[in-house]
Enzyme design. Structure first.
Site, mmCIF file in Angstrom:
data_model
loop_
_atom_site.group_PDB
_atom_site.id
_atom_site.type_symbol
_atom_site.label_atom_id
_atom_site.label_comp_id
_atom_site.label_asym_id
_atom_site.label_seq_id
_atom_site.Cartn_x
_atom_site.Cartn_y
_atom_site.Cartn_z
ATOM 1 C CD GLU A 299 5.712 -4.451 3.615
ATOM 2 O OE1 GLU A 299 5.143 -5.387 4.214
ATOM 3 O OE2 GLU A 299 6.026 -3.388 4.180
ATOM 4 C CE LYS B 95 -6.161 1.919 -0.544
ATOM 5 N NZ LYS B 95 -6.838 1.803 0.718
ATOM 6 C CE LYS C 13 -3.422 7.987 6.747
ATOM 7 N NZ LYS C 13 -4.600 7.104 6.593
ATOM 8 C CE LYS D 245 -3.575 2.454 2.521
ATOM 9 N NZ LYS D 245 -4.591 2.364 3.567
ATOM 10 C CB SER E 104 -11.413 7.476 -3.402
ATOM 11 O OG SER E 104 -10.199 7.898 -2.799
ATOM 12 N NE ARG F 174 -5.526 9.644 3.375
ATOM 13 C CZ ARG F 174 -4.222 9.826 3.253
ATOM 14 N NH1 ARG F 174 -3.711 11.041 3.287
ATOM 15 N NH2 ARG F 174 -3.414 8.786 3.111
ATOM 16 C CE1 TYR G 130 -14.895 3.504 -2.649
ATOM 17 C CE2 TYR G 130 -12.929 3.783 -3.986
ATOM 18 C CZ TYR G 130 -13.523 3.626 -2.752
ATOM 19 O OH TYR G 130 -12.751 3.587 -1.623
HETATM 20 C C1 PBG Z 1 -7.135 3.636 5.588
HETATM 21 C C2 PBG Z 1 -7.570 3.370 4.197
HETATM 22 C C3 PBG Z 1 -7.428 4.284 3.159
HETATM 23 C C4 PBG Z 1 -8.042 3.725 2.047
HETATM 24 C C5 PBG Z 1 -8.515 2.475 2.431
HETATM 25 N N1 PBG Z 1 -8.204 2.256 3.770
HETATM 26 C C6 PBG Z 1 -6.873 5.661 3.128
HETATM 27 C C7 PBG Z 1 -5.554 5.921 3.674
HETATM 28 O O1 PBG Z 1 -4.696 5.050 3.814
HETATM 29 O O2 PBG Z 1 -5.325 7.088 3.997
HETATM 30 C C8 PBG Z 1 -8.136 4.421 0.726
HETATM 31 C C9 PBG Z 1 -9.161 3.949 -0.219
HETATM 32 C C10 PBG Z 1 -9.463 4.862 -1.342
HETATM 33 O O3 PBG Z 1 -8.860 5.946 -1.539
HETATM 34 O O4 PBG Z 1 -10.376 4.503 -2.084
HETATM 35 N N2 PBG Z 1 -6.587 2.683 6.346
#
Ligand code: PBG
Length: 340
Positions: free
Chosen positions: A246, A261, A230, A203, A287, A213, A326
Site C-alpha cells: 500500500e 491506523k 469492512k 488502515k 477512539s 461509529r 482524542y
Molecule cells: C471512516 C473512518 C473511521 C474512523 C475514521 N474514519 C471508522 C471506520 O473506518 O469505520 C475511525 C476513527 C476512530 O475510531 O477514532 N472512514
C-alpha cells in the site's frame, strides 16, 4: 556480607538514569503538541454540544462550538484538526450524495473554521460512511459488493468541494484502490495543487473503531446484501507486508503523508513504513484506544495521565511524526504543566 569480591561492571547504563536532569538530557523522543491532530465531530445548529458516551470529554459540536474549541486548542499549541460530520439521518442515502453537496455540514464547518481560526491546519476526511445509509465507506452494488472505481470517482469530487471550502489537507480513509491518484488529478485539474493528501495507507479492519461509529452513527447497517464489516476494503490485522504494498502505491500516486491506523496495536507497521519511506508518517490513536484508557482510569485501575503519555510517546518512538488523538488537548495541558 563481604562485598569486596563482587563483579564490578564497567558499563552501567543506570548512570544515565540517575537524575531527572540526566534522563532529560538523553531522552530520545520528544512529543510536542504541534505534532498532534485533534479530531472534531460536527453537528448542525448553533450552540449544540451532544456528549459521546464512549468518548469521555468529546461531543458532537455545532460549528460555532467547534470554532471555540479550535481557538482554545491553538492557544495550547494544538493547531491541526480532523473534521468528521455527524450527518442528519434524513440526509443519509444509499448513494451518499450529500457527500458531494458543496453546502453540506462539513463544507460549512470548513468555511467557518477557515475564517475564524485562519492559523489552523484543517484536515478533512474523505470517505462516504457519514453520508451512507448503509454505513459503508463506498457505494454498494445490488449484490452487496463495495464498488471501487465508482466510489473513487465520488471521493475525487468530495476532495474538490472540500478544497473549495478551504481545507488544507484531504485525508482519504476509505481504502479504495487508486484513490490517491484520482484525488491528486481532480485537485490539480481544479487548480488546488496546494491542497495536500494525507492517505490512510494502512488502515486495518479493526474492532477499535467502535466509539467513533457511535459518534457518527455510521456502523454498517444490518440489512440483506450489506456486508456486516469492512473486511473487503480495510486491511487484515494479521498483515504487515501488505502495508508496504500500500505504501509503495501511495508514494507512486503522490501522497504527501502516509498514515497507519489504529496506532498502538500496529507499532510494528509504523516502524516499517518509517524505515522504507522518507515521507512524514502519521498514526491514528483511534477512539477505542482512547476509550480503553479512559474506562480503566474511571474504574481506578490505571493512572490516566501516565498511561496516555506513555502510549502517545510510544507511538512517536515507533516512528510517527504526526499523531491523531482524542487526548490531544489533555496532552497539551500536561505538557504545559510538566514539560513531559
Ligand atoms: C471512516 C473512518 C473511521 C474512523 C475514521 N474514519 C471508522 C471506520 O473506518 O469505520 C475511525 C476513527 C476512530 O475510531 O477514532 N472512514
Amino acid at each position: 556480607m563481604d562485598t569486596s569480591n563482587l563483579p564490578r561492571p564497567i558499563r552501567r547504563p543506570r548512570r544515565l538514569r540517575r537524575t531527572a536532569a540526566i534522563r532529560g538530557l538523553v531522552r530520545e523522543t520528544h512529543l510536542t503538541p504541534q505534532r498532534l491532530v485533534l479530531p472534531l465531530f460536527l453537528t448542525g445548529g448553533t450552540n449544540v454540544s451532544i456528549p459521546i458516551d464512549a468518548m469521555p470529554g468529546h461531543a458532537r459540536l455545532s460549528v460555532d462550538k467547534a470554532i471555540d474549541l479550535a481557538k482554545k486548542a491553538c492557544e495550547l499549541g494544538v493547531k491541526s484538526f480532523d473534521l468528521f460530520p455527524a450527518i442528519d439521518p434524513k440526509k443519509k442515502t444509499d448513494d451518499a450524495k450529500e457527500a458531494v453537496n458543496p453546502d453540506n455540514l462539513l463544507c460549512e464547518a470548513v468555511r467557518g473554521l477557515r475564517e475564524a481560526v485562519p492559523q489552523a491546519c484543517l484536515i478533512t476526511d474523505i470517505a462516504l460512511d457519514p453520508y451512507s445509509s448503509m454505513g459503508h465507506d463506498g457505494l454498494i452494488s445490488e449484490k452487496g459488493e463495495i464498488l471501487n472505481d465508482e466510489t473513487v470517482n465520488m471521493l475525487a469530487e468530495m476532495a474538490v468541494i472540500h478544497a473549495q471550502a478551504g481545507t488544507d489537507i484531504v485525508s482519504p480513509s476509505d481504502m479504495m484502490d487508486g484513490r490517491v491518484e484520482a484525488l491528486r488529478d481532480a485537485l490539480d485539474e481544479a487548480n488546488h495543487h496546494n491542497v495536500a493528501i494525507l492517505s490512510y495507507t494502512a488502515k486495518y479492519a479493526s474492532a477499535f473503531y467502535g466509539p467513533f461509529r457511535e459518534a457518527l452513527d455510521s456502523a454498517p447497517v444490518d440489512a440483506p446484501n450489506v456486508p456486516k464489516d469492512k473486511a473487503t476494503y480495510q486491511m487484515d490485522p494479521a498483515n504487515a507486508r501488505e502495508a508496504i504494498v500500500e505504501a509503495l502505491l501511495d508514494e507512486a500516486e503522490a501522497a504527501d503523508i502516509m498514515m497507519v491506523k489504529p496506532a498502538l496495536p500496529y507499532l510494528d507497521v509504523i516502524a516499517r513504513l518509517r524505515s522504507i519511506s522518507s515521507l512524514p508518517i502519521a498514526a491514528y490513536h483511534v477512539s477505542g484506544e482512547y476509550a480503553m484508557i479512559k474506562a480503566a482510569a474511571k474504574l481506578g485501575w490505571l493512572e490516566e495521565e501516565r498511561c496516555m503519555i506513555e502510549t502517545l510517546t510510544s507511538i512517536a518512538r515507533a516512528g510517527a511524526d504526526i499523531i491523531f488523538t482524542y487526548a490531544a488537548l489533555d496532552y497539551a495541558k500536561w505538557y504545559r504543566a510538566n514539560g513531559v
